[in-house]
Design an enzyme around this catalytic site. Structure first.
Site, PDB file in Angstrom:
ATOM      1  N   GLU A  43      42.187  42.112  34.330  1.00 25.60           N
ATOM      2  CA  GLU A  43      41.689  43.477  34.554  1.00 25.60           C
ATOM      3  C   GLU A  43      42.762  44.507  34.215  1.00 25.60           C
ATOM      4  O   GLU A  43      42.465  45.567  33.670  1.00 25.60           O
ATOM      5  CB  GLU A  43      41.222  43.667  36.004  1.00 25.60           C
ATOM      6  CG  GLU A  43      40.124  42.730  36.475  1.00 25.60           C
ATOM      7  CD  GLU A  43      38.768  42.940  35.794  1.00 25.60           C
ATOM      8  OE1 GLU A  43      38.625  43.839  34.962  1.00 25.60           O
ATOM      9  OE2 GLU A  43      37.844  42.155  36.111  1.00 25.60           O
ATOM     10  N   ARG A  47      41.643  47.070  31.370  1.00 24.08           N
ATOM     11  CA  ARG A  47      41.361  48.412  31.903  1.00 24.08           C
ATOM     12  C   ARG A  47      42.567  49.336  31.790  1.00 24.08           C
ATOM     13  O   ARG A  47      42.484  50.427  31.208  1.00 24.08           O
ATOM     14  CB  ARG A  47      40.915  48.324  33.363  1.00 24.08           C
ATOM     15  CG  ARG A  47      39.683  47.462  33.562  1.00 24.08           C
ATOM     16  CD  ARG A  47      39.172  47.531  34.996  1.00 24.08           C
ATOM     17  NE  ARG A  47      38.209  46.469  35.261  1.00 24.08           N
ATOM     18  CZ  ARG A  47      37.224  46.550  36.140  1.00 24.08           C
ATOM     19  NH1 ARG A  47      37.043  47.635  36.843  1.00 24.08           N
ATOM     20  NH2 ARG A  47      36.400  45.545  36.341  1.00 24.08           N
ATOM     21  N   ASP A 174      32.380  35.774  28.383  1.00 22.82           N
ATOM     22  CA  ASP A 174      31.965  36.875  27.494  1.00 22.82           C
ATOM     23  C   ASP A 174      32.991  37.427  26.508  1.00 22.82           C
ATOM     24  O   ASP A 174      32.856  37.306  25.287  1.00 22.82           O
ATOM     25  CB  ASP A 174      31.369  38.030  28.336  1.00 22.82           C
ATOM     26  CG  ASP A 174      32.190  38.375  29.585  1.00 22.82           C
ATOM     27  OD1 ASP A 174      33.328  37.903  29.699  1.00 22.82           O
ATOM     28  OD2 ASP A 174      31.681  39.126  30.442  1.00 22.82           O
ATOM     29  N   GLU A 343      26.727  46.516  29.970  1.00 23.71           N
ATOM     30  CA  GLU A 343      26.445  45.703  28.778  1.00 23.71           C
ATOM     31  C   GLU A 343      25.145  46.093  28.052  1.00 23.71           C
ATOM     32  O   GLU A 343      25.097  46.087  26.821  1.00 23.71           O
ATOM     33  CB  GLU A 343      26.411  44.211  29.139  1.00 23.71           C
ATOM     34  CG  GLU A 343      27.771  43.638  29.548  1.00 23.71           C
ATOM     35  CD  GLU A 343      28.208  44.001  30.963  1.00 23.71           C
ATOM     36  OE1 GLU A 343      27.349  44.450  31.765  1.00 23.71           O
ATOM     37  OE2 GLU A 343      29.416  43.848  31.275  1.00 23.71           O
ATOM     38  N   THR A 429      37.133  45.322  25.167  1.00 21.74           N
ATOM     39  CA  THR A 429      35.986  44.917  25.993  1.00 21.74           C
ATOM     40  C   THR A 429      35.705  45.911  27.121  1.00 21.74           C
ATOM     41  O   THR A 429      34.674  45.832  27.782  1.00 21.74           O
ATOM     42  CB  THR A 429      36.176  43.484  26.539  1.00 21.74           C
ATOM     43  OG1 THR A 429      34.949  43.064  27.131  1.00 21.74           O
ATOM     44  CG2 THR A 429      37.297  43.413  27.563  1.00 21.74           C
TER      45      THR A 429
HETATM   46  C1  DMJ Z   1      34.043  45.112  32.205  1.00 20.07           C
HETATM   47  O1  DMJ Z   1      35.226  45.157  32.921  1.00 20.07           O
HETATM   48  C2  DMJ Z   1      34.243  44.481  30.848  1.00 20.07           C
HETATM   49  O2  DMJ Z   1      33.190  44.836  30.015  1.00 20.07           O
HETATM   50  C3  DMJ Z   1      34.371  42.989  30.929  1.00 20.07           C
HETATM   51  O3  DMJ Z   1      34.491  42.396  29.662  1.00 20.07           O
HETATM   52  C4  DMJ Z   1      33.168  42.411  31.633  1.00 20.07           C
HETATM   53  N1  DMJ Z   1      32.938  43.018  32.920  1.00 20.07           N
HETATM   54  C5  DMJ Z   1      33.007  44.444  33.057  1.00 20.07           C
HETATM   55  C6  DMJ Z   1      31.698  45.177  32.963  1.00 20.07           C
HETATM   56  O4  DMJ Z   1      30.608  44.549  33.481  1.00 20.07           O
END
Ligand code: DMJ
Length: 441
Positions: A43, A47, A174, A343, A429
């Site tokens: 994270e 992030r 994912d 998503e 992501t």
């Molecule tokens: C986000 O932090 C990112 O998109 C991650 O890849 C998957 N989970 C969350 C959003 O649902």
């Protein structure tokens, strides 16, 4: 975290005053050395590091890169394990993380490469890239192709292998798949990434119900959706794609009859690939037809995850009936909450950008209105306890990805294409833009 995760959204929305306030915080108050807590390495990378790097890429302000370098350097020891797979958690203030006997989560091992590679390219210091590449090589050393089990051996296990665990493209896996394509976009000469990604998309139909139709000739040349598209599309064989459910499978191959909202990034990822891959790759296995169909059909189910609930918010997942027509079933209590995940709108953004089909904007608008109506609180947008209970019970939290992703993708869905040029940028992501071609070897 929320400030760092919001930087690129503020910039793209042209909220100048708020962006300057956030930049001042990064410049004067942000001190990673004071973060005395065990925090998820994954994270922090997607992030916080992603937010700083995206802000640097968009604004060119060196303060973001300076802080990104500080954070990246503090995180590197978390990757210095016998396997080179990352530790799950790290305490920045103490400079240490607990050794973990827990399995490594595939998404966590394979979703730092965009960030660390860009950081190395910008700082001219290869150490970040080397660490991320070593983690990637560790995954590759399993010698598995396509969609993988979601768990690998713990980081302290020098010999890496996949554990007998479920096979999925959503939760726990994912962004590993997403980063195969995006690493290629970031570094197009490294065709291995593209080949690995193609092996993944060729595996997707096995997790989909109903079984995708065999590809039919469309008579239309070029790259584009063969079954739907612009209202003025004059191609004769215009057909709506079926609604596809994207499932998971147990280690023994048995299907798991549920669809995660987390897997709803797949349509967007597929069409981004379809729009960027060389034509020869698309002709092989008739991918252009099959994959457009899959992307549009899965996106329909993702919209249904939102529209079927009383609040218009999506549950975390929904069980799927195990026979045709494979409808969604009642969601058990443990899946009824909503974090306002991004998503589905992420995929609608890519699908709208590449098809111009207005339905994706209509769907996005309905989702936005439901969020406004049923998740808005004075200071932001709250997670909701149960999407089928009205009025909604709001939880005392807002996930930072609501600002980083959900609101950004909704904004981009309704913005002209030049607000974010996808020929120039690839989104990490967490939806932080990084320049394409920026780490070419
Ligand atoms: C986000 O932090 C990112 O998109 C991650 O890849 C998957 N989970 C969350 C959003 O649902």
């Amino acid at each position: 975290m929320t400030i760092l995760d919001s930087l690129t959204t503020l910039w793209l929305m042209d909220l100048k005053e708020e962006f300057v306030r956030a930049k001042n915080f990064v410049e004067n108050d942000l001190d990673f050395g004071k973060a005395d807590d065990d925090v998820s390495v994954f994270e922090l990378i997607i992030r916080a590091l992603g937010g700083l790097l995206g802000a640097h890429a968009l604004s060119g302000n060196s303060i973001f890169l300076r802080q990104a370098k500080t954070l990246g350097s503090m995180l590197l020891p978390a990757l210095n394990t016998s396997s080179k797979l990352p530790l799950p958690k790290w305490n920045l203030a103490k400079g240490r993380g607990e050794p973990s006997a827990e399995p490594t989560i595939l998404a966590e091992a394979g979703s730092m490469q965009l960030e660390f590679r860009y950081l190395s390219a910008q700082t001219k210091d290869p150490k970040f890239r080397k660490a991320a590449d070593a983690a990637f090589r560790a995954i590759k050393s399993t010698r598995l192709k396509g969609i993988l089990p979601v768990y690998l051996t713990p980081p302290g296990h020098a010999q890496v292998h996949a554990l007998s665990s479920k096979v999925a493209i959503g939760a726990l896996a994912d962004s590993y798949y997403e980063y195969l394509l995006k690493q290629w976009l970031q570094s197009p000469r490294e065709v291995d990434f593209k080949e690995m990604w193609l092996a993944v998309v060729d595996d997707i139909p096995a997790l989909v119900v109903p079984q995708p139709l065999p590809p039919v000739p469309t008579g239309a040349g070029g790259v584009g959706p063969p079954y739907s598209g612009h209202a003025d599309d004059d191609r004769p064989a215009k057909m709506e794609p079926p609604e596809y459910k994207l499932l998971e499978a147990k280690a023994n191959g048995e299907r798991i009859w549920k669809m995660d909202h987390l897997s709803c990034f797949v349509p967007g990822m597929i069409v981004l690939g379809l729009k960027t891959l060389p034509p020869a790759d698309l002709q092989e296995n008739n991918r252009n037809t099959t994959l457009w169909l899959l992307a549009e059909g899965i996106a329909k189910s993702c919209y249904e995850l939102w529209s079927r609930s009383k609040s218009g918010l999506a549950s975390e997942f929904a069980p799927v009936e195990s026979q045709a027509p494979f409808r969604f079933q009642t969601v058990p209590q443990r899946g009824r909450h909503s974090f306002l995940r991004p998503e589905a709108v992420e995929s609608f953004f890519y699908l709208y950008r590449f098809t111009g089909d207005e339905k994706y904007r209509r769907w996005g608008e309905r989702i936005f209105r439901s969020i406004q109506q049923n998740a808005r609180v004075e200071a932001g947008f709250a997670s909701v306890q149960d999407v089928n209970v009205l009025p909604t019970e709001k939880l005392d939290e807002m996930q930072s990805f609501v600002m980083a992703e959900t609101m950004k993708y909704l904004f981009l869905l309704f913005s002209p294409a030049d607000v974010l040029d996808l020929d120039r940028f690839v989104l990490n992501t967490e939806a932080h833009p990084l320049p394409r071609g920026s780490t070419t070897t």
